[in-house]
Design a protein around this motif. Structure first.
Motif, PDB file in Angstrom:
ATOM      1  N   ILE A 135      18.582  44.017  22.320  1.00 12.64           N
ATOM      2  CA  ILE A 135      19.754  43.096  23.088  1.00 12.64           C
ATOM      3  C   ILE A 135      19.567  41.752  22.870  1.00 12.64           C
ATOM      4  CG2 ILE A 135      20.597  43.191  25.264  1.00 12.64           C
ATOM      5  CD1 ILE A 135      20.017  46.174  25.453  1.00 12.64           C
ATOM      6  N   ASP A 136      18.073  41.313  23.306  1.00  9.76           N
ATOM      7  CA  ASP A 136      17.738  39.963  23.379  1.00  9.76           C
ATOM      8  C   ASP A 136      18.203  39.363  22.005  1.00  9.76           C
ATOM      9  OD1 ASP A 136      17.027  40.126  26.146  1.00  9.76           O
ATOM     10  OD2 ASP A 136      14.974  40.504  25.567  1.00  9.76           O
ATOM     11  N   ALA A 137      17.804  40.002  20.878  1.00 11.56           N
ATOM     12  CA  ALA A 137      18.115  39.319  19.473  1.00 11.56           C
ATOM     13  C   ALA A 137      19.660  39.017  19.318  1.00 11.56           C
ATOM     14  CB  ALA A 137      17.454  40.125  18.425  1.00 11.56           C
ATOM     15  N   GLY A 138      20.496  40.128  19.915  1.00  7.94           N
ATOM     16  CA  GLY A 138      21.768  39.893  19.742  1.00  7.94           C
ATOM     17  C   GLY A 138      22.450  38.897  20.586  1.00  7.94           C
ATOM     18  N   ILE A 139      21.875  38.782  21.789  1.00  6.60           N
ATOM     19  CA  ILE A 139      22.301  37.790  22.766  1.00  6.60           C
ATOM     20  C   ILE A 139      22.118  36.439  22.056  1.00  6.60           C
ATOM     21  CG2 ILE A 139      21.923  36.293  24.952  1.00  6.60           C
ATOM     22  CD1 ILE A 139      20.913  39.196  26.057  1.00  6.60           C
ATOM     23  N   ALA A 140      20.902  36.051  21.492  1.00  6.32           N
ATOM     24  CA  ALA A 140      20.727  34.915  20.625  1.00  6.32           C
ATOM     25  C   ALA A 140      21.762  34.665  19.467  1.00  6.32           C
ATOM     26  CB  ALA A 140      19.303  34.827  20.352  1.00  6.32           C
ATOM     27  N   ALA A 141      21.812  35.782  18.737  1.00  8.27           N
ATOM     28  CA  ALA A 141      22.788  35.861  17.636  1.00  8.27           C
ATOM     29  C   ALA A 141      24.019  35.176  18.004  1.00  8.27           C
ATOM     30  CB  ALA A 141      22.662  36.768  16.751  1.00  8.27           C
ATOM     31  N   GLY A 142      24.680  35.752  19.309  1.00  7.47           N
ATOM     32  CA  GLY A 142      25.912  35.644  19.704  1.00  7.47           C
ATOM     33  C   GLY A 142      26.244  34.105  20.130  1.00  7.47           C
ATOM     34  N   ALA A 143      25.093  33.791  20.923  1.00  5.39           N
ATOM     35  CA  ALA A 143      25.069  32.447  21.358  1.00  5.39           C
ATOM     36  C   ALA A 143      25.178  31.455  20.248  1.00  5.39           C
ATOM     37  CB  ALA A 143      23.746  32.227  22.433  1.00  5.39           C
ATOM     38  N   VAL A 202      18.153  29.815  22.845  1.00  5.58           N
ATOM     39  CA  VAL A 202      19.291  29.546  22.138  1.00  5.58           C
ATOM     40  C   VAL A 202      20.522  29.352  23.294  1.00  5.58           C
ATOM     41  CG1 VAL A 202      20.724  30.294  20.377  1.00  5.58           C
ATOM     42  CG2 VAL A 202      18.340  30.487  20.245  1.00  5.58           C
ATOM     43  N   SER A 203      20.737  30.366  24.098  1.00  4.22           N
ATOM     44  CA  SER A 203      21.862  30.299  24.916  1.00  4.22           C
ATOM     45  C   SER A 203      21.824  29.204  26.051  1.00  4.22           C
ATOM     46  CB  SER A 203      21.880  31.682  26.079  1.00  4.22           C
ATOM     47  OG  SER A 203      20.685  31.665  26.779  1.00  4.22           O
ATOM     48  N   GLY A 204      20.615  28.473  26.289  1.00  2.00           N
ATOM     49  CA  GLY A 204      20.807  27.254  26.904  1.00  2.00           C
ATOM     50  C   GLY A 204      20.998  25.966  25.967  1.00  2.00           C
ATOM     51  N   ALA A 205      20.480  26.307  24.720  1.00  2.00           N
ATOM     52  CA  ALA A 205      20.699  24.972  23.715  1.00  2.00           C
ATOM     53  C   ALA A 205      22.127  25.076  23.593  1.00  2.00           C
ATOM     54  CB  ALA A 205      19.847  25.217  22.612  1.00  2.00           C
ATOM     55  N   LEU A 206      22.873  25.973  23.564  1.00  2.00           N
ATOM     56  CA  LEU A 206      24.193  26.028  23.270  1.00  2.00           C
ATOM     57  C   LEU A 206      25.064  24.645  23.757  1.00  2.00           C
ATOM     58  CD1 LEU A 206      26.598  29.029  23.433  1.00  2.00           C
ATOM     59  CD2 LEU A 206      27.226  26.738  24.515  1.00  2.00           C
ATOM     60  N   PHE A 207      24.670  24.423  25.233  1.00  2.00           N
ATOM     61  CA  PHE A 207      25.253  23.161  25.859  1.00  2.00           C
ATOM     62  C   PHE A 207      24.642  22.013  25.305  1.00  2.00           C
ATOM     63  CE2 PHE A 207      25.095  27.171  28.639  1.00  2.00           C
ATOM     64  CZ  PHE A 207      26.555  27.215  28.970  1.00  2.00           C
ATOM     65  N   GLU A 208      23.558  21.947  25.036  1.00  2.00           N
ATOM     66  CA  GLU A 208      22.856  20.766  24.338  1.00  2.00           C
ATOM     67  C   GLU A 208      23.678  20.334  23.079  1.00  2.00           C
ATOM     68  OE1 GLU A 208      18.740  19.933  21.889  1.00  2.00           O
ATOM     69  OE2 GLU A 208      18.770  21.528  23.532  1.00  2.00           O
ATOM     70  N   VAL A 209      23.984  21.211  22.156  1.00  2.00           N
ATOM     71  CA  VAL A 209      24.542  20.932  21.134  1.00  2.00           C
ATOM     72  C   VAL A 209      26.098  21.016  21.283  1.00  2.00           C
ATOM     73  CG1 VAL A 209      22.549  21.917  19.657  1.00  2.00           C
ATOM     74  CG2 VAL A 209      24.738  23.453  20.334  1.00  2.00           C
ATOM     75  N   ALA A 210      26.779  21.466  21.949  1.00  2.00           N
ATOM     76  CA  ALA A 210      28.168  21.589  22.240  1.00  2.00           C
ATOM     77  C   ALA A 210      28.701  20.298  22.900  1.00  2.00           C
ATOM     78  CB  ALA A 210      28.683  23.015  22.803  1.00  2.00           C
ATOM     79  N   GLY A 211      28.060  19.954  23.765  1.00  2.00           N
ATOM     80  CA  GLY A 211      28.504  18.793  24.810  1.00  2.00           C
ATOM     81  C   GLY A 211      28.983  19.336  25.894  1.00  2.00           C
TER      82      GLY A 211
END
Length: 394
Positions: free
Chosen positions: A241-249, A336-345
């Motif tokens: 489940i954690d691996a899936g969350i990371a891949a989805g994010a 990865v789910s936190g870095a989503l905002f870092e890269v997306a703006g």
């Protein structure tokens, strides 16, 4: 309910991939509006995915744990709440496989193949620790039992046909009582208000003098008296489940950057997807995700190998491999789910987009059990050869 009977690993993976694609578009709305996924769960049941671990002698596909982990990873990449709900279902199917007598296995495996769902009433709040179970299973004069207690974090119970309840009998040993969701004295309260995994309905189950026939009770305490994979199987699915969350994010971050983000003016790039610093960060995150998926696959294969030849050594190797995968996956999901905002703006932080559900799901799910203790057991095993404990959480 009628359900398709999946026949092999390849079919299970194909069905899971198709359903994940179907579930993905509605995930953000379900989370934002807390729309419980009853229709989606019914599709999981009808498609036969909940019966894939039933042994072949009872008509099931008995898929490998490597396949089951990938099924969960695919589903979690689309909707982490939805993937979390059947985790306990498979854990308690495994209990039946391990501790059920022939009549119990025949009955419950037929139920599972028909698409019926097992929930979970395991954890309790306000006790000394998670292993302090106070729900009681008292013997009645007619040979049945009376079940009394209060459970919390009961993921899946609201949607279940059967609720497996962890309780202590008169001898203080742990048993699992399989109770119909609509039995007299059973109340399921939808009071889950976690910041993440909002639609798991992981609320309260109240058990008020519930009558349980003797043939619906299994001796769970016997599981831990010899080499076992109960904890490894359960934790493997959490890692998936954690691996899936990371891949989805990561997937959603990439789509957002390609289609919506603007490049930083100093980059000289025409688009955000051409910004070299953004590219660098995506590469780093992809390495983390790939490493987690590799560890997940290795752990699943270790569990499969131990199931084929269960010994003290193979069980320990499986538990340690799963612990490594779970610890790494937890960190990856949060990063990865936190870095989503870092890269997306900046725009990615808009509440209306609900991209923060990935981080909320990761942060909530990874609280299930602490990775720091998994690292401890790995270190003890590697340094001193200390076998991991048999307590069901490793």
């Amino acid at each position: 309910m009628t359900a398709t009977v999946i026949t092999d690993d390849a079919e299970a993976l194909a069905v899971a991939a198709e359903l994940a694609d179907d579930f993905r578009p509605g995930a953000a709305r379900r989370d934002a509006e807390r729309v419980l996924p009853r229709a989606e769960l019914d599709r999981l049941s009808a498609a036969g995915l909940l019966g894939v671990t039933v042994p072949a002698e009872h008509g099931g596909a008995d898929i490998r744990q490597e396949t089951l982990a990938e099924v969960f990873r695919l589903l979690a990449s689309a909707d982490a709440s939805l993937a979390q709900i059947p985790q306990s279902h498979f854990v308690y199917v495994n209990v039946i496989r391990r501790q059920g007598d022939p009549r119990q296995r025949k009955f419950f495996f037929a139920e599972v193949l028909a698409g019926r769902r097992l929930g979970n009433a395991q954890s309790e709040a306000g006790t000394r620790h998670v292993q302090d179970i106070r729900t009681r299973l008292e013997a009645a004069p007619d040979g049945s039992y009376v079940l009394t207690g209060v459970k919390q974090y009961s993921t899946g119970a609201l949607f279940a046909d059967w609720i497996p309840v962890l309780a202590r009998a008169d001898d203080d040993n742990l048993h699992v009582a399989y109770v119909p969701r609509d039995a007299d004295g059973v109340t399921v309260v939808d009071d889950w208000d976690g910041m993440g995994q909002r639609t798991t309905a992981s609320g309260t189950v109240r058990l008020d003098a519930v009558t349980v026939p003797a043939d619906r009770v299994l001796p769970h305490h016997l599981t831990f008296r010899e080499p076992q994979l109960h904890g490894a199987v359960a934790q493997l699915l959490h890692a998936a489940i954690d691996a899936g969350i990371a891949a989805g994010a990561l997937r959603e971050a990439a789509e957002f950057v390609r289609t919506k983000s603007r490049p930083w003016f100093e980059s000289g790039a025409a688009t955000a997807a051409e910004d070299p610093l953004v590219i660098q960060r995506f590469g780093e995150l992809a390495v983390r995700v790939r490493a987690t998926e590799a560890l997940l696959g290795a752990a699943a294969r270790a569990v499969d190998a131990a199931r084929d030849d269960l010994t003290e050594t193979s069980a320990a190797e499986a538990s340690i491999a799963v612990a490594a995968a779970k610890a790494h996956a937890a960190g990856t999901a949060v990063e990865v789910s936190g870095a989503l905002f870092e890269v997306a703006g900046t725009r990615s932080a808009l509440d209306s987009l609900n991209l923060h559900r990935h981080w909320r799901d990761a942060r909530t799910h990874t609280l299930h059990d602490p990775a720091r203790w998994k690292i401890q057991h790995i270190g003890r095993y590697v340094l001193n050869g200390t076998l991991p404990p048999r307590h069901g959480l490793l």
